[in-house]
Write an enzyme that holds these catalytic residues in place. Structure first.
Site, PDB file in Angstrom:
ATOM      1  N   ASN A 407       0.804  -1.402   0.111  1.00  0.00           N
ATOM      2  CA  ASN A 407      -0.092  -0.018   0.125  1.00  0.00           C
ATOM      3  C   ASN A 407       0.931   1.395   0.094  1.00  0.00           C
ATOM      4  O   ASN A 407       1.484   1.454   1.087  1.00  0.00           O
ATOM      5  CB  ASN A 407      -0.858   0.016   1.333  1.00  0.00           C
ATOM      6  N   GLU A 408       0.812   1.899  -1.251  1.00  0.00           N
ATOM      7  CA  GLU A 408       1.365   3.330  -1.337  1.00  0.00           C
ATOM      8  C   GLU A 408       3.042   3.250  -1.219  1.00  0.00           C
ATOM      9  O   GLU A 408       3.473   4.626  -1.156  1.00  0.00           O
ATOM     10  CB  GLU A 408       0.788   4.342   0.024  1.00  0.00           C
ATOM     11  N   ASN A 409       3.560   2.273  -1.263  1.00  0.00           N
ATOM     12  CA  ASN A 409       5.034   2.219  -1.036  1.00  0.00           C
ATOM     13  C   ASN A 409       5.870   2.937  -2.437  1.00  0.00           C
ATOM     14  O   ASN A 409       6.813   3.627  -2.268  1.00  0.00           O
ATOM     15  CB  ASN A 409       5.910   1.128  -0.490  1.00  0.00           C
ATOM     16  N   SER A 453      -0.660  -0.566  -4.970  1.00  0.00           N
ATOM     17  CA  SER A 453      -1.865   0.241  -4.921  1.00  0.00           C
ATOM     18  C   SER A 453      -1.359   1.552  -4.185  1.00  0.00           C
ATOM     19  O   SER A 453      -1.082   1.419  -3.035  1.00  0.00           O
ATOM     20  CB  SER A 453      -2.940  -0.296  -4.380  1.00  0.00           C
TER      21      SER A 453
END
Length: 789
Positions: A407-409, A453
């Site tokens: 998530n978002e990395n 994502s």
């Protein structure tokens, strides 16, 4: 036959030289809470006073009993949180450092005092950080250095309650000759022929024993020999019924039973439920960019999704019944996809079983979120081990349709200043673009994998490019009016949302004795987002005069704004199918009572947003919206049959005068969207007018100005009460009427949320859990938009 003995009784927790009863599975916080050592950290500002719990060592002890008479006895921990040393009468059995794995220890012939000593997660994280170096993160806590539920360390919706304990069940397994070590099910379907291929690993005490496995599915039986420590058995099932996501078909599930045999002697067995279906992810480029469309059984889907966070900051408290209640509410709201977010955990079997039964597609993140994660040892080996275990564990579930690396990395590396700060140090890219896709391809080739994502699919593009792959839309909540959701059409919106406080009764329970205000001490403590109240205020001021000093109006209007904001996005994006192929609202649920983006608050009460999702995610949706060509009416039909009918368009003044009306014949094909222009004579002129579209039991409204510019009449309505129902009859325009049922009784629930009534219209709201009905109480619990003052 392998014998299993549950080992959840007789545990104690050492505390200041004494011992407290310990519940296993559980955690230190829940044991201390049960013993009265700490106050409930969810109430008031008690969270702060319990911070010490996460910074201490803790030891669980129990007596390991007598031998079983089998050749082998294993002690199995399904989950240890997190850095633990396990000893038996002082003899070291092993050490662990990963919450997301299970552990097995040979205790054959041993007995005595079993001790599980947990180091502070802070101590473990600091040791790894000192060894591998600093890595940036979205939050100051050190969650990226330890394989533990990241949101234990707090988030912008969660408390900082750093847990330790035996968080999943413990058991003793007694066995002889051999046992099943791992069963990896590969389930495929071609036309109506289902194929089940089970890859079996065994552990032996006797290498010379002849072993075979037998599998039964759908009345069919197949056998295979186990050579050495592994074997494969394949079985074909003709005329299988396909498993479908909800709204597209049924969810037939087939029992699979695998038996390990030595001659006619049954040594071990493995039982699961499976479903037959195909899943692909269409990421082909087109003239709009790069798609991201889920395809199940050949059917292309617009995903109606929600993000899922751990349902309790103490996850051992989440029971199978609680999963089913919460996921059932998601299904009731029209949701067909649940994304298990990467700052949490791989959920228990109960979660995925419920999704299988409800037809909820599961998008599963690997647990990496909002941080740069070191790729060196000791973390790299842990990451691979947990991935291999959980991929195989979750493979039987037909609801699971997508693995996601993080998530978002990838976005964080590019946009949040990480690249410069890292100066070439590892940060997780090798996991997301290397290790994890290799593990999925090797073990679970039937499901697609995406690196993250958001992710545009290539470093040649910005990771969060809305035209390519998945997109997270947070600039609107952080910096703009929600009308900006209509400024672009992402290919797949994997996160977006708007905050609102929890239900009134939830606040009253969580903040006992406090005089509630938007900025009262307890309210501020239960608002974890950076400048959260400031963003709520600025979001309101785009549409309403801010209700200074009036908590009840603030509470109502922020909930209205949340529902409207999410509606603005979903209506626009659904109406652009198939360019946009999904929306995943942040978020479905909360892990404690807090002001957040959730549709269901921390006490399980539905916000108006939940009711709005029922409209937004229904198979059929009417929406009025402004496009480049002007005002249009879009009819979204996600049903399997064409939608044909007559619509009525009415241009009205806010005083209730009909200016112009017209009928429109509508036809929207199956799984399709029809867009028609609104004739010029029906378009509202300024803030005194609005447009209503009605048809097929659905309604769409278009107000061309924000509420603060509209001269609404003073709302007038009559209220009548009957057992289980409140009926409201409007004498004027009544916009966004809401019955806050929990103000009637904390146990009360209403069957609908916001509703706008035209003069003369009536609505009956079903109410359950209200013991003493009365008109005065009902009227006091009703709120609606009022004229700006």
């Amino acid at each position: 036959m392998l014998e299993v003995t549950a080992f959840g009784e007789g545990w104690t927790l050492e505390h200041e030289g004494g011992r407290l009863p310990a519940v296993v599975p559980g955690c230190v916080h829940t044991d201390l809470l049960a013993a009265g050592v700490i106050p409930d950290p969810f109430l008031g500002r008690n969270e702060t006073g319990t911070a010490w719990v996460g910074r201490r060592e803790w030891t669980y002890t129990a007596e390991l009993g007598a031998a079983s008479g089998h050749e082998r006895t294993d002690l199995v921990f399904e989950g240890l949180d997190t850095a633990a040393e396990i000893t038996l009468d002082g003899q070291l059995l092993g050490r662990t450092r990963n919450m997301h794995r299970s552990y097995r220890f040979d205790v054959t012939g041993l007995r005595g005092r079993l001790a599980v000593r947990f180091a502070s997660a802070y101590t473990e994280a600091a040791a790894v950080r000192d060894r591998l170096g600093e890595r940036p993160a979205a939050y100051a806590e050190p969650y990226q250095y330890i394989r533990k539920m990241a949101c234990s360390f707090g988030w912008d919706w969660g408390p900082t309650l750093v847990t330790a304990g035996i968080w999943r069940p413990v058991r003793l397994e007694h066995w002889s000759t051999a046992r099943l070590g791992r069963v990896r099910p590969v389930v495929t379907v071609d036309q109506a022929l289902g194929v089940v291929e089970l890859h079996v690993d065994v552990e032996r005490t006797r290498s010379e024993a002849d072993l075979h496995v037998e599998v039964r599915v759908g009345g069919r039986v197949a056998r295979a020999t186990v050579e050495g420590t592994s074997g494969t058995v394949r079985l074909e099932v003709p005329d299988v019924r396909l498993w479908w996501p909800r709204g597209y078909g049924g969810q037939p599930l087939y029992d699979v039973e695998l038996t390990l045999l030595h001659g006619d002697e049954v040594l071990d067995s493995w039982r699961r439920r499976i479903g037959f279906r195909t899943v692909q992810l269409d990421r082909r480029p087109d003239r709009h960019g790069t798609g991201f469309t889920l395809v199940v059984n050949g059917e292309r889907l617009f995903a109606r999704g929600v993000n899922w966070i751990p349902d309790d900051v103490f996850p051992s408290r989440v029971t199978g019944d609680r999963y089913r209640r919460r996921l059932g509410r998601a299904a009731d709201a029209g949701v067909d996809l649940v994304r298990v977010w990467g700052g949490g955990v791989y959920e228990s079997e109960d979660f995925y079983d419920a999704c299988d039964e409800l037809g909820l597609l599961v998008w599963q993140d690997f647990p990496f979120a909002c941080a740069a994660y070191p790729e060196e040892q000791p973390l790299r080996g842990e990451v691979e081990a947990e991935a291999r275990e959980n991929v195989v564990r979750l493979m039987p579930h037909p609801s699971l349709v997508l693995w996601n690396g993080n998530n978002e990395n990838l976005w964080g590396f590019r946009d949040w200043g990480w690249e410069e700060r890292l100066a070439g140090e590892s940060w997780g890219e090798g996991y997301y673009l290397g290790l994890l896709p290799r593990v999925v391809a090797e073990l679970d080739p039937t499901r697609p994998y995406t690196a993250g994502s958001p992710w545009s699919g290539s470093w040649e593009r910005h990771p969060n490019d809305p035209a390519h792959g998945t997109h997270h839309s947070w600039e609107v909540w952080n910096r703009a009016d929600y009308a900006e959701y209509r400024s672009e059409v992402p290919r797949f919106v994997a996160e977006f949302g708007w905050q609102a406080p929890p239900a009134y009764a939830t606040l009253r329970r969580a903040l006992p004795g406090e005089e509630l205000a938007a900025d009262s001490p307890g309210m501020l403590h239960h608002q974890k987002a950076d400048d959260g109240n400031g963003k709520l205020r600025r979001g309101l001021e785009h549409h309403f005069a801010f209700p200074e000093g009036d908590f009840d109006r603030w509470h109502y209007l922020t909930q209205v704004n949340q529902a409207r904001a999410v509606a603005a996005g979903i209506e626009y994006w659904r109406a652009h199918w198939p360019v946009c192929a999904g929306t995943v609202v942040w978020q479905l649920n909360d892990c404690w009572p807090v002001t957040s983006w959730a549709a269901i608050d921390g006490d399980g009460r539905e916000k108006p947003l939940w009711h709005e999702l029922r409209r937004l995610y229904a198979d059929r949706l009417l929406t009025l919206q402004v496009r480049e060509q002007g005002l249009v009416l879009a009819a979204v039909n996600q049903g399997a049959r064409a939608w044909r009918g007559d619509l009525t368009l009415r241009r009205m003044t806010v005083d209730g005068v009909l200016v112009e009306d017209a009928g429109v014949a509508l036809e929207a094909g199956a799984r399709a969207v029809t867009v028609v222009g609104v004739p010029a004579e029906l378009r509202p002129d300024g803030p005194k007018e609005f447009l209503v579209a009605d048809g097929g039991g659905l309604r769409a409204l278009y107000f061309p100005a924000p509420d603060r510019e509209i001269r609404y009449p003073e709302p007038e309505f009559e209220v009548t009460v009957a057992p289980g129902a409140v009926t409201v009859t409007a004498r004027t325009l009544v916009r966004d009427l809401l019955l806050q049922a929990d103000r009637l009784d904390p146990a009360a629930r209403a069957d609908r949320g916001l509703v706008t009534l035209l003069p003369g219209e009536r609505v009956t709201i079903g109410v359950t859990g209200w013991k003493t009905p009365g008109v005065a109480a009902a009227r006091a619990a009703l709120y609606c938009v009022e004229p700006s003052r």
